[in-house]
Design a protein around this motif. Structure first.
Motif, PDB file in Angstrom:
ATOM      1  N   THR A 177      42.792  38.826  49.299  1.00  0.00           N
ATOM      2  CA  THR A 177      41.615  39.665  49.058  1.00  0.00           C
ATOM      3  C   THR A 177      40.589  38.961  48.177  1.00  0.00           C
ATOM      4  O   THR A 177      40.918  38.088  47.375  1.00  0.00           O
ATOM      5  N   ALA A 178      39.343  39.359  48.342  1.00  0.00           N
ATOM      6  CA  ALA A 178      38.245  38.988  47.445  1.00  0.00           C
ATOM      7  C   ALA A 178      37.221  40.098  47.588  1.00  0.00           C
ATOM      8  O   ALA A 178      36.662  40.279  48.670  1.00  0.00           O
ATOM      9  N   ARG A 179      36.983  40.859  46.530  1.00  0.00           N
ATOM     10  CA  ARG A 179      36.153  42.058  46.701  1.00  0.00           C
ATOM     11  C   ARG A 179      34.951  42.079  45.769  1.00  0.00           C
ATOM     12  O   ARG A 179      34.912  41.378  44.749  1.00  0.00           O
ATOM     13  N   GLN A 180      33.962  42.881  46.167  1.00  0.00           N
ATOM     14  CA  GLN A 180      32.793  43.089  45.329  1.00  0.00           C
ATOM     15  C   GLN A 180      33.157  44.020  44.184  1.00  0.00           C
ATOM     16  O   GLN A 180      34.003  44.910  44.325  1.00  0.00           O
ATOM     17  N   LEU A 181      32.514  43.823  43.052  1.00  0.00           N
ATOM     18  CA  LEU A 181      32.805  44.628  41.872  1.00  0.00           C
ATOM     19  C   LEU A 181      32.025  45.939  41.870  1.00  0.00           C
ATOM     20  O   LEU A 181      30.871  45.995  42.298  1.00  0.00           O
ATOM     21  N   ALA A 182      32.664  46.979  41.381  1.00  0.00           N
ATOM     22  CA  ALA A 182      31.998  48.249  41.101  1.00  0.00           C
ATOM     23  C   ALA A 182      31.837  48.366  39.589  1.00  0.00           C
ATOM     24  O   ALA A 182      32.441  47.622  38.820  1.00  0.00           O
ATOM     25  N   ALA A 183      31.015  49.285  39.171  1.00  0.00           N
ATOM     26  CA  ALA A 183      30.769  49.482  37.734  1.00  0.00           C
ATOM     27  C   ALA A 183      32.080  49.751  37.002  1.00  0.00           C
ATOM     28  O   ALA A 183      32.893  50.574  37.431  1.00  0.00           O
ATOM     29  N   GLY A 184      32.288  49.026  35.908  1.00  0.00           N
ATOM     30  CA  GLY A 184      33.486  49.217  35.099  1.00  0.00           C
ATOM     31  C   GLY A 184      34.684  48.414  35.527  1.00  0.00           C
ATOM     32  O   GLY A 184      35.728  48.452  34.869  1.00  0.00           O
ATOM     33  N   ASP A 185      34.583  47.677  36.644  1.00  0.00           N
ATOM     34  CA  ASP A 185      35.703  46.865  37.122  1.00  0.00           C
ATOM     35  C   ASP A 185      35.935  45.670  36.212  1.00  0.00           C
ATOM     36  O   ASP A 185      35.007  45.143  35.587  1.00  0.00           O
ATOM     37  N   ASP A 186      37.177  45.215  36.168  1.00  0.00           N
ATOM     38  CA  ASP A 186      37.521  43.970  35.490  1.00  0.00           C
ATOM     39  C   ASP A 186      36.897  42.823  36.271  1.00  0.00           C
ATOM     40  O   ASP A 186      37.117  42.709  37.486  1.00  0.00           O
ATOM     41  N   PRO A 187      36.123  41.941  35.641  1.00  0.00           N
ATOM     42  CA  PRO A 187      35.507  40.813  36.368  1.00  0.00           C
ATOM     43  C   PRO A 187      36.513  39.963  37.127  1.00  0.00           C
ATOM     44  O   PRO A 187      36.174  39.372  38.156  1.00  0.00           O
ATOM     45  N   GLN A 188      37.760  39.924  36.648  1.00  0.00           N
ATOM     46  CA  GLN A 188      38.786  39.148  37.343  1.00  0.00           C
ATOM     47  C   GLN A 188      39.038  39.668  38.758  1.00  0.00           C
ATOM     48  O   GLN A 188      39.496  38.927  39.631  1.00  0.00           O
ATOM     49  N   ALA A 189      38.732  40.940  38.997  1.00  0.00           N
ATOM     50  CA  ALA A 189      39.002  41.548  40.305  1.00  0.00           C
ATOM     51  C   ALA A 189      38.144  40.954  41.408  1.00  0.00           C
ATOM     52  O   ALA A 189      38.453  41.091  42.594  1.00  0.00           O
ATOM     53  N   ALA A 190      37.052  40.298  41.035  1.00  0.00           N
ATOM     54  CA  ALA A 190      36.149  39.736  42.041  1.00  0.00           C
ATOM     55  C   ALA A 190      36.668  38.431  42.618  1.00  0.00           C
ATOM     56  O   ALA A 190      36.228  37.998  43.678  1.00  0.00           O
ATOM     57  N   TYR A 191      37.591  37.789  41.928  1.00  0.00           N
ATOM     58  CA  TYR A 191      38.088  36.505  42.401  1.00  0.00           C
ATOM     59  C   TYR A 191      38.988  36.670  43.621  1.00  0.00           C
ATOM     60  O   TYR A 191      39.517  37.741  43.900  1.00  0.00           O
ATOM     61  N   LEU A 192      39.184  35.561  44.317  1.00  0.00           N
ATOM     62  CA  LEU A 192      40.088  35.536  45.457  1.00  0.00           C
ATOM     63  C   LEU A 192      41.521  35.615  44.951  1.00  0.00           C
ATOM     64  O   LEU A 192      41.931  34.837  44.086  1.00  0.00           O
ATOM     65  N   HIS A 193      42.263  36.569  45.498  1.00  0.00           N
ATOM     66  CA  HIS A 193      43.668  36.755  45.131  1.00  0.00           C
ATOM     67  C   HIS A 193      44.535  36.619  46.378  1.00  0.00           C
ATOM     68  O   HIS A 193      44.204  37.175  47.428  1.00  0.00           O
ATOM     69  N   MET A 194      45.635  35.890  46.250  1.00  0.00           N
ATOM     70  CA  MET A 194      46.474  35.629  47.411  1.00  0.00           C
ATOM     71  C   MET A 194      47.945  35.686  47.036  1.00  0.00           C
ATOM     72  O   MET A 194      48.359  35.121  46.017  1.00  0.00           O
ATOM     73  N   ASN A 195      48.719  36.367  47.874  1.00  0.00           N
ATOM     74  CA  ASN A 195      50.171  36.303  47.782  1.00  0.00           C
ATOM     75  C   ASN A 195      50.608  35.156  48.681  1.00  0.00           C
ATOM     76  O   ASN A 195      50.735  35.308  49.900  1.00  0.00           O
ATOM     77  N   GLY A 196      50.792  33.983  48.080  1.00  0.00           N
ATOM     78  CA  GLY A 196      51.025  32.771  48.844  1.00  0.00           C
ATOM     79  C   GLY A 196      52.235  32.842  49.751  1.00  0.00           C
ATOM     80  O   GLY A 196      52.190  32.375  50.895  1.00  0.00           O
ATOM     81  N   ARG A 197      53.318  33.433  49.274  1.00  0.00           N
ATOM     82  CA  ARG A 197      54.535  33.497  50.088  1.00  0.00           C
ATOM     83  C   ARG A 197      54.349  34.382  51.312  1.00  0.00           C
ATOM     84  O   ARG A 197      54.811  34.047  52.405  1.00  0.00           O
TER      85      ARG A 197
END
Length: 320
Positions: A193-213
């Motif tokens: 996932t990589a998502r746009q931020l909404a008001a009050g979101d943690d800035p880290q949430a905007a980054y690309l996140h992957m479950n590699g396995r």
């Protein structure tokens, strides 16, 4: 097998000037050149500078394609850009390219299917160009993933690079569209996932996140299935495919797919060591490189396969 005229008239790629090595990354995070190479096959990746964006990289590719083919921008009917890292939510990257190259008569839009985007776009373009009138279209894949990555997270930062590639295609000529297999597994989309931020979101949430396995397991399961089905839909056997141009996500995935299909590794070109995972730009960059160096010749059968976020997987089988 139903053969549809569909010819790649030109292919091109564009990489940012800046190169970042594994040693460069090791200087800023807990990793090493050996760790990255053994797990991914990556040695370097290209990272966009301040003036380089998805649209500028794609525009450069579009200009190269028109020059190679001797086609004017006015002759284009469609421009598709596959990307998960556009400059803007709107205008579309394809619209920016259309305006910059002066393709006044071309309908232009983006397609978002992550690392399967270029293959999905090849399929869509074949449908758009169908008909008796001679038409031309640009199919581009471009990414600036460096702006979606947390550069302190070694699980993702070491994998991704920036770049763009593409092809100019026509519904005339010696090439052909032979078959395809496309599949979306939306119930597994939270694995990447990589998502746009909404008001009050943690800035880290905007980054690309992957479950590699989970993504690795998905790839080694679904890619052989997709390739086998697409080749069967084309009325061919795997042995009749000359080149398997797979998304460059991980060299180990490509090796495992070759083994599972019982096909020689020489049929599976690689450039991940030099460019890393460039998502939608991956397959067109690989195609352009292997056409330019003569590995892919006119008349060869090529299976292009993308897989990744969505989760999505797709294969298109072409005669070059």
């Amino acid at each position: 097998m139903t053969t549809t005229p569909y010819t790649i008239l030109a292919s091109a790629g564009c990489l940012p000037e800046r190169t970042v090595t594994n040693d460069d990354l090791a200087a800023r995070m807990d990793t090493s050149d050996e760790w990255i190479r053994q797990r991914t096959g990556i040695r370097t990746r290209h990272i966009a500078g301040p003036a380089e964006t998805t649209s500028t990289l794609c525009t450069t590719v579009a200009q190269q394609l028109l020059a190679q083919a001797g086609i004017s921008a006015d002759q284009l009917s469609y421009i598709l850009v596959a990307t998960m890292s556009p400059d803007y939510a709107t205008p579309a990257t394809a619209a920016q390219v259309q305006g910059r190259i002066g393709a006044r008569h071309a309908v232009a839009f983006d397609l978002s299917a992550a690392c399967s985007g270029f293959v999905y776009s090849l399929h869509v373009m074949q449908r758009l160009l169908a008909g008796s009138e001679k038409r031309y279209g640009l199919v581009l894949g471009g990414e600036v993933l460096s702006r979606l990555v947390d550069w302190h997270d070694r699980s993702t930062a070491v994998l991704f690079g920036d770049g763009a590639g593409g092809v100019l295609v026509s519904n005339r000529g010696p090439g052909a569209y032979l078959g395809a297999d496309l599949r979306t597994l939306g119930d597994q989309g939270d694995a990447l996932t990589a998502r746009q931020l909404a008001a009050g979101d943690d800035p880290q949430a905007a980054y690309l996140h992957m479950n590699g396995r989970r993504v690795y397991s998905f790839a080694v399961r679904e890619v052989p299935r997709s390739l086998t089905q697409a080749v069967a839909n084309a009325g061919l056997t795997l042995a009749q495919v000359d080149h398997f141009c797979l998304h460059q996500a991980n060299a180990r995935i490509v090796a495992q797919v070759a083994k599972d299909l019982d096909q020689p590794a020489s049929k599976f070109p690689l450039n991940i060591a030099q460019v890393g995972n460039t998502a939608a730009a991956s397959e067109p960059l690989l195609l352009a490189e292997n056409i330019a160096n003569g590995t892919i010749q006119r008349g060869d059968v090529v299976a292009c396969c993308g897989f990744g976020g969505g989760l999505t997987v797709g294969t298109v089988v072409l005669r070059y």
